[in-house]
Scaffold this active site. Sequence first.
Site, PDB file in Angstrom:
ATOM      1  CD  GLU A  31     -34.203  -0.388  23.836  1.00 61.83           C
ATOM      2  OE1 GLU A  31     -32.997  -0.271  23.630  1.00 61.83           O
ATOM      3  OE2 GLU A  31     -34.959   0.452  23.766  1.00 61.83           O
TER       4      GLU A  31
ATOM      5  CG  HIS B 258     -29.537  -2.063  26.510  1.00 63.65           C
ATOM      6  ND1 HIS B 258     -28.860  -1.683  25.385  1.00 63.65           N
ATOM      7  CD2 HIS B 258     -30.775  -2.020  26.123  1.00 63.65           C
ATOM      8  CE1 HIS B 258     -29.632  -0.990  24.609  1.00 63.65           C
ATOM      9  NE2 HIS B 258     -30.845  -0.951  25.087  1.00 63.65           N
TER      10      HIS B 258
ATOM     11  CB  CYS C 239     -23.448  -3.517  22.381  1.00 70.00           C
ATOM     12  SG  CYS C 239     -23.454  -2.959  24.262  1.00 70.00           S
TER      13      CYS C 239
HETATM   14  O1  SUG Z   1     -28.807   2.332  22.559  1.00 68.00           O
HETATM   15  N1  SUG Z   1     -25.730   4.097  22.069  1.00 68.00           N
HETATM   16  C1  SUG Z   1     -26.553   2.754  22.280  1.00 68.00           C
HETATM   17  C2  SUG Z   1     -25.624   1.653  22.805  1.00 68.00           C
HETATM   18  C3  SUG Z   1     -26.248   0.472  22.715  1.00 68.00           C
HETATM   19  C4  SUG Z   1     -25.506  -0.855  23.600  1.00 68.00           C
HETATM   20  N2  SUG Z   1     -26.005  -2.194  23.203  1.00 68.00           N
HETATM   21  C5  SUG Z   1     -26.292  -2.787  24.122  1.00 68.00           C
HETATM   22  N3  SUG Z   1     -25.927  -2.726  25.468  1.00 68.00           N
HETATM   23  N4  SUG Z   1     -26.754  -3.903  23.840  1.00 68.00           N
HETATM   24  C6  SUG Z   1     -27.957   2.981  22.824  1.00 68.00           C
HETATM   25  O2  SUG Z   1     -27.647   3.619  23.912  1.00 68.00           O
HETATM   26  C7  SUG Z   1     -25.353   6.295  21.386  1.00 68.00           C
HETATM   27  C8  SUG Z   1     -25.602   7.103  20.242  1.00 68.00           C
HETATM   28  C9  SUG Z   1     -25.494   8.555  20.167  1.00 68.00           C
HETATM   29  O3  SUG Z   1     -25.342   8.974  21.252  1.00 68.00           O
HETATM   30  O4  SUG Z   1     -25.255   9.325  19.078  1.00 68.00           O
HETATM   31  C10 SUG Z   1     -26.168   4.994  21.174  1.00 68.00           C
HETATM   32  O5  SUG Z   1     -27.189   5.060  20.572  1.00 68.00           O
END
Ligand code: SUG
Length: 416
Positions: A162, A230, A347
Amino acid sequence: MSLTEINFDGIVGPSHNYAGLSLGNIASASHKGDPSYPRAAALQGAAKMRGNLSRLGVQGFLLPLPRPNILLEDTLSLDGTEAPALRAAPWSASSMWTANAATVSPAPDTIDGKCHLTPANLVAMLHRAQEWPDTKRQLDIAFGNTDHFVVHGPVPPTFGDEGAANHGRFCEGHGSAGVELFVYGKTGGKFPARQHEQASRLVARKHGLDPAKCVFVEQNPAAIEAGAFHNDVVSVVNERVLFTHAEAFADQAGAYEAIREVFPALEVVEVPSASVSLEEAIRTYLFNAQLLTMPDGSMALIVPEECRESESVWSYCEAMMASNGPIREVIPVDVRQSMANGGGPACLRLRVACDPTTVDPRFLLDEAKADRIESVISETWPEQIDPADLGSDTLANSVVSARNSLLDALEIHELA
Ligand code: SUG
């Protein structure tokens, strides 16, 4: 050569929506089905970039990936009978969270003295697993100067990776050699553990890191269960400082000890559960913050507005600012549209410590470019998307043409 840390923010794409695709991401699940506001979302992100440009004097960006992803639509044989989540996946604007774009090891840490980048395979979630080929294409351009950068292929799919969301770097200054921290999860809990230990170890080997300067620690399974999908949801590193919740790691004291053994200057700022519960930390994203070294050498924490609205989090922040600790300023920013999908200020950015003159200048922000980006967003990004609209040809046309307008404005035609 002078190395600077550059934050490359993901510009929020015109298809930004709430389809609830991320199992284990509480914000994404709880906003499933809500209307989204792509224009407002992208302007919030642009305002954050502008703020950091004026604070730091340097800021980069990465572009939204092409959506809807026709290749994925074909692969999924979509014919209208599929589950809505499958229909939504090719439309996801999730590449905005560039902390998941890649893992980055700056030149002073690597054996060949180049900065190494490995795009994350993001295999845990379908809508994210589609990102890496287009992400790599973009990294190949932005960091195409092969005298200074090496862009690798991703880790093989068996091992979930990730990117920088589970990686930190301790150093005396961004230009000096660092100790890299890799945080992985173990499968078996209620939610997927997205970062596999072997993925982290493989990235470290591929980047040519000194094994003696790498630390591998396990995420707290209870934190994953509570919604910290994460590690950057419960801790953040900058230079010698680890700002962390007391329940971030499986063995909290062991993690500090392992880091201190190779990086004796470590300064831990631990937030006790009695001050901020794990749940409140995850709800407000206190740790999904940008911990920045300001030009005068002091540190500032860029947090989501949600932190100021939480009594426990904000009183902790006020006490921290009044203390003698390394974090002297806490600055709230409004990234609510991204937050509702589980993406805070950290993020939205990928950190690359490098010499800015070695980066393709089209990916670096200045005030005039910020004006141009904002005006394209205001003129072409959809104002609102209802998840039921995903799949419509009219929406597809407007999303494709909005992105093309941005590529034109920035003269990055190779990504069309
Ligand atoms: O991978 N949300 C992302 C958020 C990522 C956050 N990044 C870090 N913490 N670095 C994920 O869960 C939501 C998409 C949706 O529900 O349509 C989403 O992918």
